[in-house]
Design an enzyme around this catalytic site. Structure first.
Site, short mmCIF file in Angstrom:
data_model
loop_
_atom_site.label_atom_id
_atom_site.label_comp_id
_atom_site.label_asym_id
_atom_site.label_seq_id
_atom_site.Cartn_x
_atom_site.Cartn_y
_atom_site.Cartn_z
N ASP A 108 0.81 -1.23 0.00
CA ASP A 108 0.00 0.00 0.00
C ASP A 108 0.84 1.28 0.00
O ASP A 108 0.31 2.33 0.33
CB ASP A 108 -0.98 -0.01 1.17
CG ASP A 108 -0.33 0.42 2.48
OD1 ASP A 108 0.87 0.16 2.68
OD2 ASP A 108 -1.04 1.03 3.30
N GLU A 109 2.11 1.19 -0.36
CA GLU A 109 2.87 2.44 -0.37
C GLU A 109 3.96 2.45 -1.41
O GLU A 109 4.44 1.40 -1.85
CB GLU A 109 3.44 2.73 1.02
CG GLU A 109 4.61 1.85 1.41
CD GLU A 109 4.97 2.03 2.88
OE1 GLU A 109 4.32 1.38 3.72
OE2 GLU A 109 5.91 2.78 3.17
P1 TTP Z 1 0.25 -0.05 7.09
O1 TTP Z 1 0.46 0.89 5.95
O2 TTP Z 1 1.35 -0.20 8.08
O3 TTP Z 1 -1.04 0.36 7.93
P2 TTP Z 1 -2.49 0.77 7.47
O4 TTP Z 1 -2.57 1.04 6.00
O5 TTP Z 1 -3.48 -0.22 7.97
O6 TTP Z 1 -2.75 2.13 8.27
P3 TTP Z 1 -2.05 3.56 8.10
O7 TTP Z 1 -1.05 3.45 7.00
O8 TTP Z 1 -3.19 4.50 7.78
O9 TTP Z 1 -1.43 3.84 9.42
O10 TTP Z 1 -0.04 -1.48 6.53
C1 TTP Z 1 -0.76 -1.69 5.31
C2 TTP Z 1 -1.57 -2.95 5.42
O11 TTP Z 1 -0.70 -4.07 5.63
C3 TTP Z 1 -2.54 -2.94 6.59
O12 TTP Z 1 -3.79 -2.34 6.26
C4 TTP Z 1 -2.64 -4.40 6.91
C5 TTP Z 1 -1.31 -5.00 6.50
N1 TTP Z 1 -0.49 -5.25 7.70
C6 TTP Z 1 -0.53 -6.52 8.27
O13 TTP Z 1 -1.20 -7.42 7.77
N2 TTP Z 1 0.20 -6.75 9.42
C7 TTP Z 1 0.95 -5.78 10.02
O14 TTP Z 1 1.58 -6.02 11.06
C8 TTP Z 1 0.98 -4.46 9.42
C9 TTP Z 1 1.78 -3.36 10.05
C10 TTP Z 1 0.25 -4.26 8.27
CA CA Z 2 -0.99 2.35 5.03
CA CA Z 3 2.24 1.03 4.43
#
Ligand code: TTP
Ligand code: CA
Ligand code: CA
Length: 398
Positions: A108-109
């Site tokens: 997602d980034e």
């Molecule tokens: P992140 O980008 O870390 O978190 P997020 O998108 O849920 O929230 P935000 O960026 O707004 O703070 O992670 C992206 C996705 O990856 C998250 O939605 C679910 C997955 N993920 C996991 O499955 N386990 C984990 O430990 C983390 C950190 C993320």
């Molecule tokens: Ca995110």
């Molecule tokens: Ca992320």
């Protein structure tokens, strides 16, 4: 010699990604505390939590049982891998059209390098606002972004801008921007590093700055130098384009399993068309066409065909995909199977030959230009803007 123009880097990260994708599938989840991960009484951990749930202390990787104790009113949902990769591909499709260099970091980034695009896009703030609005229009998903001159600063800035925001740090303002922030915000300073620094009286990035490079180096060696550079906003790492993909494809999962052959063919046509457009955007050709489908009983079948020569043309790729689908569909219980997932993939990828103009002549080049402009219109106005007759029917019925 003139100074090289400052880099324009963007870090973009989707907000509560898995949660927001689940909300697309079930709008009743909007506005509520939501935890993705599964059974709150089971042994699993939290994959993602909504901002509403985070207020209660819920976070990723926490045992689901703990999450339930902290926030019993949260809605707990199962996670669906396929949905997230589908959404991720849609987002990356948009980023790839938008930015000359895209470095995927995770599902997602990404980092984007927009250096030199000002004449095309105008000021980066406005361009990124438009990009995020476009992502939301096309996918329904919120995102946040940091804009600045380095990866370090933009990554931190996007985190601070969350949710649904963006923040720009102007070149020259890095030290002031970083100074008040806790050292734990620096990616790479783990729990151990944080404890060690705290023992030495360092809490904020500004403390690192005040300590100065020589003392940090004497205390922590190489890591000390790196930390001091961080405090100045120095980070020379470049945005590296993602490597060439091994295959390019599109798939979709139906809300309801279906055995309607005409509908399935229309859908596959549409998927193959989008995959082909993606292939061209990467400047690649495919040697092999693959079709994948999964039936109601969760059996997955795939079939592949190798083309006479690698191609980027709809006219070669789509008919091959349709033909494979008809064979697969017929072989599954004589065409009476119900289909749950359908996909078209291209593999055996290669880069376009550089001397194509010489080898293939003017006609092919004109055809390619035409296809590229159709791709560009689709990117701009959405897939509905230009559709082949066959697909119109079901798009209108939606
Ligand atoms: P992140 O980008 O870390 O978190 P997020 O998108 O849920 O929230 P935000 O960026 O707004 O703070 O992670 C992206 C996705 O990856 C998250 O939605 C679910 C997955 N993920 C996991 O499955 N386990 C984990 O430990 C983390 C950190 C993320
Ligand atoms: Ca995110
Ligand atoms: Ca992320």
């Amino acid at each position: 010699m003139a100074e090289p123009a400052a880099r324009v880097i963007v870090h973009i990260d989707m907000d509560a990604f898995f949660v927001e994708v689940e909300r697309l599938h079930d709008p009743a989840l909007r506005g509520k505390p939501v935890v993705v991960g599964g059974d709150p009484d089971g042994r699993g951990v939290v994959a993602a939590s909504s901002y509403e749930a985070r207020k209660f202390g819920v976070h990723s990787a926490m045992p689901l049982r703990t999450a339930k104790r902290l926030c019993p009113q949260a809605v707990f949902v199962q996670h669906h891998r396929g949905r997230y990769s589908e959404a991720s591909e849609e987002v990356f499709d948009i980023l790839e059209v938008f930015a000359p260099v895209v470095q995927p970091v995770s599902i997602d980034e990404a980092y984007l390098d927009l250096t030199g695009t000002e004449r095309l896009y105008g000021a980066p703030d406005a361009a990124v606002t438009e990009l995020r609005a476009h992502i939301r229009r096309k996918t329904g998903l919120p995102s946040s972004a940091g804009i600045g001159g380095s990866k370090l600063v933009t990554k931190i800035a996007s985190g601070l801008a969350k949710p649904d925001g963006q923040r720009r740090v102007r070149v020259g303002d890095e030290r002031a921007f970083l100074a008040p922030l806790a050292i734990s915000i620096i990616p790479g300073v783990g729990k151990v590093g944080e404890r060690r620094l705290r023992e030495g009286g360092v809490r904020t990035i500004g403390d690192l700055d005040r300590l100065g490079r020589p003392r940090l180096e004497a205390w922590l060696g190489e890591s000390g130098v790196w930390l001091w550079e961080c405090s100045q906003g120095i980070d020379e790492r470049e945005v590296q384009p993602g490597g060439d993909p091994k295959s390019i494809g599109r798939e979709t999962t139906f809300w309801e399993d279906t055995g309607d052959a005409e509908f399935l063919e229309s859908t596959l046509h549409h998927l193959a068309e989008r995959a082909a457009s993606r292939l061209r955007r990467h400047g690649m050709r495919a040697r092999t066409v693959n079709v994948k489908f999964r039936t109601s009983d969760f059996r997955t079948s795939t079939r592949a065909r190798t083309l006479k020569a690698p191609s980027w043309r709809d006219a070669d790729l789509i008919p091959a995909a349709l033909e494979l689908f008809r064979q697969l569909f017929h072989d599954e219980r004589g065409g009476r199977a119900k289909v749950r997932l359908l996909g078209a993939y291209f593999s055996g990828l290669s880069r376009e030959a550089a001397q194509m103009d010489l080898l293939e002549g003017e006609r092919e080049r004109r055809e390619e230009n035409l296809i590229r402009s159709v791709d560009a219109i689709r990117d701009r106005f959405g897939d509905g803007a230009i559709v082949v007759g066959k697909v119109i029917r079901y798009l209108e019925e939606e």
